[in-house]
Design an enzyme around this catalytic site. Structure first.
Site, mmCIF file in Angstrom:
data_model
loop_
_atom_site.group_PDB
_atom_site.id
_atom_site.type_symbol
_atom_site.label_atom_id
_atom_site.label_comp_id
_atom_site.label_asym_id
_atom_site.label_seq_id
_atom_site.Cartn_x
_atom_site.Cartn_y
_atom_site.Cartn_z
ATOM 1 C CG HIS A 142 -1.641 -1.154 1.485
ATOM 2 N ND1 HIS A 142 -1.217 -2.310 2.049
ATOM 3 C CD2 HIS A 142 -2.989 -1.410 1.020
ATOM 4 C CE1 HIS A 142 -2.351 -3.265 1.995
ATOM 5 N NE2 HIS A 142 -3.289 -2.632 1.663
ATOM 6 C CE1 TYR A 156 -1.375 0.967 5.328
ATOM 7 C CE2 TYR A 156 -3.194 1.137 3.470
ATOM 8 C CZ TYR A 156 -2.640 0.357 4.459
ATOM 9 O OH TYR A 156 -3.167 -0.691 4.666
ATOM 10 C CD GLU A 157 1.981 -1.578 3.668
ATOM 11 O OE1 GLU A 157 2.765 -2.471 4.369
ATOM 12 O OE2 GLU A 157 1.584 -2.144 2.622
ATOM 13 C CB ALA A 171 -11.521 -4.762 3.640
ATOM 14 C CG MET A 194 -6.874 3.430 2.798
ATOM 15 S SD MET A 194 -6.255 3.262 4.460
ATOM 16 C CE MET A 194 -7.731 4.216 5.326
ATOM 17 C CB SER A 195 -5.727 -1.222 -1.816
ATOM 18 O OG SER A 195 -7.225 -2.169 -1.487
ATOM 19 C CG ASN A 219 -15.859 0.703 7.374
ATOM 20 O OD1 ASN A 219 -14.994 -0.126 6.910
ATOM 21 N ND2 ASN A 219 -15.851 1.957 7.164
ATOM 22 C CG HIS A 265 -7.180 -2.768 10.600
ATOM 23 N ND1 HIS A 265 -7.455 -2.680 9.276
ATOM 24 C CD2 HIS A 265 -6.142 -3.497 10.894
ATOM 25 C CE1 HIS A 265 -6.537 -3.475 8.666
ATOM 26 N NE2 HIS A 265 -5.899 -4.059 9.624
HETATM 27 N N1 HPA Z 1 -12.010 3.769 4.403
HETATM 28 C C1 HPA Z 1 -11.098 3.486 3.530
HETATM 29 N N2 HPA Z 1 -10.375 2.440 3.712
HETATM 30 C C2 HPA Z 1 -11.190 1.170 4.200
HETATM 31 C C3 HPA Z 1 -12.366 1.689 4.993
HETATM 32 C C4 HPA Z 1 -12.817 2.907 4.749
HETATM 33 O O1 HPA Z 1 -13.873 3.485 5.423
HETATM 34 N N3 HPA Z 1 -13.002 0.430 5.336
HETATM 35 C C5 HPA Z 1 -11.948 -0.528 5.020
HETATM 36 N N4 HPA Z 1 -11.014 -0.138 4.339
#
Ligand code: HPA
Length: 269
Positions: A80, A82-83, A110, A208-209, A232, A243
């Site tokens: 990623h 962000y890593e 996800a 984020m991916s 979520n 997370h």
């Molecule tokens: N936002 C960004 N990345 C995510 C989210 C989110 O709500 N849920 C899981 N990965």
């Protein structure tokens, strides 16, 4: 390109047979490989220029084997932005797959649901994406051997594969939505104001991916199927985000998601 060549040369020696389908397993999907007849398991750390993931829930392993008559290469984990990786590193595995002549790619993740009907636990086939705030992985010298300088991004996610995956869902009576995935660089979750902006822009979900990987795979001419699990409601639309909750929902939905993916692998490609 040197990194791509070194990594792909190493893998070509380890995996001598053709690969029917490659799949990037996002959070909570790693157990798909339990159903595979494993031929080879290679930790990322053995592959030149691959590194172990720093994310909880990502195992950093490549598994090659057969699944329901198909030769499958599964990546348990991804890189990623962000890593701290630069964008070339984020898409390195995809370029390596392109070098290995992989034609069919399943990207899973996800993500957070923005549209009303995208509740936690919902599966969403990705129809399109918005790459705003994602640095372009195609910036710089073009890799002509993969694709053109100005690649068309009209049908990043293969419409026929998507339609066939929808048929599979109907057959299995698994509820599946389709939607637009918006990229957010992370690692912080979005603010409620950002989510309102994403909604206005046309995003159904946010994560984020996937987006940089899909751009590079499309550039290289791969057939891409994108599958998101909504873990979520996005920021401001539900409770606070964590997370742990993302992983918990992913785990709860795992059996259903894997059943769906297996039938897709068996019948769609
Ligand atoms: N936002 C960004 N990345 C995510 C989210 C989110 O709500 N849920 C899981 N990965």
């Amino acid at each position: 390109m040197e990194k791509v060549n070194q990594a792909s040369k190493y893998l070509a020696k380890e995996i001598s047979e053709p690969i029917d389908i490659a799949i990037i397993l996002g959070s909570g999907l790693a157990n798909l490989v339990n159903d595979m007849t494993v031929i080879k398991e290679i930790p990322f750390t053995n592959i030149p220029h691959f590194t172990a993931s720093t994310v909880v829930g990502h195992e950093s392993k490549l598994v090659y084997g057969t699944l329901l008559g198909k030769r499958v290469l599964a990546l348990k984990g991804r890189f990623h932005y962000y890593e701290g990786h630069d964008i070339d590193q984020v898409v390195l595995p995809i370029r390596v797959l392109a070098k290995l002549k992989v034609k069919n790619l399943i990207l899973t993740n996800a993500c957070g649901g923005i549209s009303d009907h995208l509740l936690p636990g919902t599966l969403m086939l990705i129809r399109d994406q918005i790459s705003l705030f994602c640095p372009s992985p195609l910036r710089g010298a073009n890799y002509d051997e993969f694709g053109p300088r100005f690649p068309d991004m009209t049908n990043i996610y293969h419409p026929e594969l998507l339609a066939k995956a929808q048929e599979v869902a109907t057959k299995l009576t698994i509820a599946v939505q389709t939607g637009v995935y918006g990229y957010f660089p992370g690692p912080m979750y979005e603010t409620p104001a950002e989510i309102r902006a994403y909604e206005l822009l046309g995003c159904d979900a946010v994560g984020m991916s996937t987006v940089p990987e899909a751009i590079v795979a499309k550039h290289a001419g791969m057939n891409i199927l994108g599958l998101s699990l909504i873990t979520n409601k996005a920021a401001g639309l539900g409770g606070n985000l964590s997370h742990d909750e993302v992983l918990m929902i992913a785990q709860q939905a795992e059996t259903r998601t894997i059943t769906f993916l297996k039938e897709i692998i068996k019948t769609v490609f």
